[in-house]
Design a protein around this motif. Structure first.
Motif, short mmCIF file in Angstrom:
data_model
loop_
_atom_site.label_atom_id
_atom_site.label_comp_id
_atom_site.label_asym_id
_atom_site.label_seq_id
_atom_site.Cartn_x
_atom_site.Cartn_y
_atom_site.Cartn_z
N GLY A 150 0.79 -1.23 0.00
CA GLY A 150 0.00 0.00 0.00
C GLY A 150 0.82 1.28 0.00
O GLY A 150 0.27 2.38 0.00
N LYS A 151 2.15 1.15 -0.01
CA LYS A 151 3.03 2.33 0.04
C LYS A 151 3.59 2.65 -1.35
O LYS A 151 3.51 1.84 -2.26
CB LYS A 151 4.21 2.05 1.00
N GLU A 152 4.20 3.84 -1.45
CA GLU A 152 4.90 4.18 -2.69
C GLU A 152 6.36 3.74 -2.57
O GLU A 152 7.00 3.95 -1.54
CB GLU A 152 4.84 5.69 -2.94
N VAL A 153 6.86 3.13 -3.64
CA VAL A 153 8.24 2.64 -3.62
C VAL A 153 8.94 3.05 -4.92
O VAL A 153 8.28 3.43 -5.90
CB VAL A 153 8.29 1.10 -3.48
N ALA A 154 10.26 2.97 -4.92
CA ALA A 154 11.03 3.25 -6.15
C ALA A 154 11.83 2.01 -6.51
O ALA A 154 12.19 1.21 -5.64
CB ALA A 154 11.97 4.43 -5.91
N ILE A 155 12.09 1.89 -7.80
CA ILE A 155 12.96 0.80 -8.26
C ILE A 155 13.88 1.35 -9.34
O ILE A 155 13.47 2.17 -10.17
CB ILE A 155 12.13 -0.41 -8.77
N ILE A 172 1.32 -4.84 -5.25
CA ILE A 172 1.32 -4.76 -3.79
C ILE A 172 1.30 -3.31 -3.32
O ILE A 172 0.64 -2.97 -2.35
CB ILE A 172 2.62 -5.41 -3.23
N CYS A 173 2.04 -2.48 -4.03
CA CYS A 173 2.25 -1.10 -3.57
C CYS A 173 1.31 -0.15 -4.32
O CYS A 173 0.83 -0.47 -5.41
CB CYS A 173 3.71 -0.69 -3.83
N SER A 174 1.10 1.03 -3.75
CA SER A 174 0.18 1.95 -4.40
C SER A 174 0.78 2.55 -5.66
O SER A 174 0.10 2.71 -6.67
CB SER A 174 -0.25 3.04 -3.42
N LYS A 175 2.08 2.86 -5.62
CA LYS A 175 2.75 3.42 -6.79
C LYS A 175 4.18 2.93 -6.84
O LYS A 175 4.84 2.80 -5.80
CB LYS A 175 2.79 4.95 -6.66
N VAL A 176 4.65 2.69 -8.06
CA VAL A 176 6.04 2.27 -8.24
C VAL A 176 6.73 3.31 -9.14
O VAL A 176 6.33 3.52 -10.27
CB VAL A 176 6.12 0.87 -8.90
N HIS A 177 7.73 3.97 -8.58
CA HIS A 177 8.49 4.96 -9.36
C HIS A 177 9.71 4.25 -9.94
O HIS A 177 10.57 3.78 -9.18
CB HIS A 177 8.92 6.12 -8.45
N MET A 178 9.79 4.19 -11.25
CA MET A 178 10.85 3.40 -11.89
C MET A 178 11.90 4.33 -12.50
O MET A 178 11.58 5.14 -13.38
CB MET A 178 10.22 2.51 -12.95
N ILE A 201 2.71 2.36 -12.43
CA ILE A 201 4.17 2.44 -12.57
C ILE A 201 4.49 3.75 -13.29
O ILE A 201 4.03 3.98 -14.41
CB ILE A 201 4.76 1.24 -13.34
N ILE A 202 5.25 4.58 -12.62
CA ILE A 202 5.62 5.87 -13.22
C ILE A 202 7.09 5.80 -13.62
O ILE A 202 7.95 5.51 -12.78
CB ILE A 202 5.39 7.03 -12.23
N ILE A 203 7.34 6.03 -14.90
CA ILE A 203 8.73 5.88 -15.38
C ILE A 203 9.41 7.24 -15.47
O ILE A 203 8.84 8.21 -15.96
CB ILE A 203 8.74 5.17 -16.75
N TYR A 204 10.64 7.29 -14.99
CA TYR A 204 11.48 8.48 -15.09
C TYR A 204 12.63 8.13 -16.04
O TYR A 204 13.56 7.40 -15.65
CB TYR A 204 12.03 8.88 -13.72
N TRP A 205 12.58 8.61 -17.27
CA TRP A 205 13.62 8.30 -18.26
C TRP A 205 14.84 9.19 -18.03
O TRP A 205 14.73 10.28 -17.47
CB TRP A 205 13.10 8.52 -19.69
N ASN A 206 15.97 8.77 -18.54
CA ASN A 206 17.23 9.56 -18.46
C ASN A 206 17.49 10.07 -17.05
O ASN A 206 17.87 11.23 -16.86
CB ASN A 206 17.17 10.75 -19.42
N THR A 207 17.27 9.22 -16.11
CA THR A 207 17.32 9.66 -14.71
C THR A 207 18.21 8.75 -13.88
O THR A 207 18.19 7.53 -14.06
CB THR A 207 15.88 9.65 -14.14
N GLU A 208 18.97 9.36 -13.02
CA GLU A 208 19.82 8.57 -12.12
C GLU A 208 19.52 8.90 -10.67
O GLU A 208 18.95 9.96 -10.38
CB GLU A 208 21.29 8.82 -12.46
N THR A 209 19.95 8.01 -9.79
CA THR A 209 19.68 8.21 -8.37
C THR A 209 20.85 8.96 -7.76
O THR A 209 22.00 8.54 -7.91
CB THR A 209 19.53 6.86 -7.65
N GLU A 210 20.56 10.04 -7.07
CA GLU A 210 21.63 10.78 -6.42
C GLU A 210 21.78 10.36 -4.96
O GLU A 210 22.86 10.19 -4.46
CB GLU A 210 21.36 12.28 -6.52
#
Ligand code: NDP
Length: 316
Positions: A150-155, A172-178, A201-210
């Motif tokens: 039920g939570k928002e998660v990132a992958i 399982i989760c409410s939103k998946v930020h990819m 599933i929300i996709i973030y293209w050309n994106t990196e994790t800081e």
């Protein structure tokens, strides 16, 4: 270097101490194969760096990963397996019995060899990722996704594993930020389509994790657009890393058939490798399922295959 003493003879050598190795040891010990198991660099394997395990049958209340592996070890020891601390550093599989070097100085002579050295998840290498590992940072959605129901998660990642895990999490989760570092995915077309068409599933293209943000638990992830430099904080409760695994099979290179990613190839439906008497079990030969229970199952297969091999060769 081979030392001057004559090598110790081992009937069944098991390399690796995850679920595959210990299960192979339990079966081999019960079949009077006198197994010796070398635990390797990380005794207990990948489960020792996870927290609660809820999907291994037989533990209705769940179990901590490290505790479960201690129980596997205890069971193998009770059955009579000889569990040793040590690292296999070299092998010579050119003739039978095989030659196996432990800790760079001790050569063994081995009748049947079971390789269960596992695989290691790749990480981004961020200090925050390391700090929050096990506290919301995970490399296994199937293991840990449920804790964030039920939570928002990132992958992060864009291969078949990331696609599969994002879809798993989306149920399982409410939103998946990819978070995807290029403007396309590496995953197979069908998996890409499924991910792109999944409403949560929300996709973030050309994106990196800081940075993964949070003190004792994951609270957000800061991403950066690698073309515009724009930074965004996404509030999430968990951060899943799915950028691939590396099978621990380097020392077998040149001896055993492997796929392009370095996983040991086994004959489908068996644990047999291209060398008779050498068997592989668990994640070192499985890039698809990678579960404790499937690894344990394949460890059982390896012990049964090895037992048959040893009887056929008259080593019993
Ligand atoms: P892959 O190597 O295929 O994909 C890794 C992904 O992670 C790529 O998208 C890569 O990006 C990305 N990545 C790597 N490093 C970084 C980084 N530092 N930052 C951001 N992203 C990063 O690994 P998988 O585990 O997905 O798959 C391994 C193999 O197993 C593949 O052959 C796959 O097809 C197979 N597989 C098959 C399944 C099935 O058939 N059901 C299920 C799972 C896996 P980039 O694309 O930019 O390099």
């Amino acid at each position: 270097m081979e030392n001057n003493n004559s090598p110790e003879k081992v009937n069944c050598l098991i390399i690796g101490s995850g679920p595959a190795g210990y299960t192979a040891a339990i079966y081999a010990a019960r079949a009077n194969m006198n197994p010796v198991l070398y635990q390797g660099i990380q005794p207990g394997g990948q489960l020792t760096i996870t927290t609660e395990v809820e999907n291994y049958p037989g533990y209705p209340d769940g179990v901590q990963g490290p505790e479960m592996m201690l129980q596997f070890e205890r069971q193998a020891t009770r059955m009579g397996a000889d569990i040793r601390y040590g690292i296999v550093t070299k092998v010579d599989l050119s003739s039978h019995p095989f030659k196996v070097e432990v800790d760079e100085n001790n050569w063994l002579q081995v009748n049947a060899l079971i390789i269960s050295t596992g695989a290691s998840a790749k990480w981004l290498g961020l200090p925050s990722e390391q700090r929050l590992n096990g506290q919301g940072v995970s490399a296994c959605a199937v293991c840990d996704g449920f804790f964030f129901k039920g939570k928002e998660v990132a992958i992060v990642g864009a291969g078949d594993t990331a696609a599969e895990e994002a879809l798993y999490l989306s149920k399982i989760c409410s939103k998946v930020h990819m978070i995807i570092r290029r403007d396309e995915m590496r995953a197979s077309k069908i998996m890409q389509d499924r991910v792109i068409n999944k409403h949560n599933i929300i996709i973030y293209w050309n994106t990196e994790t800081e940075e993964v943000i949070g003190e004792n638990k994951v609270e957000a992830v800061r991403i950066i657009h690698n073309k515009t430099g724009e930074k965004t904080n996404i509030p999430v409760s968990a951060f899943f890393v799915a950028i691939g695994h590396k099978p621990n099979a380097e020392i077998f290179t040149g001896w055993l058939d492997m796929d392009d990613a370095g996983y040991i190839k086994t004959i489908p439906g068996t644990s047999k490798t291209n060398i008779e008497g050498v068997f592989a079990a668990g994640d070192v030969q499985d890039k698809i399922y990678r579960q404790a229970v499937t690894a344990a199952g394949s460890g059982c297969m390896a012990a049964l295959d090895a037992e048959r091999f040893l009887s056929e060769k008259g080593f019993h």
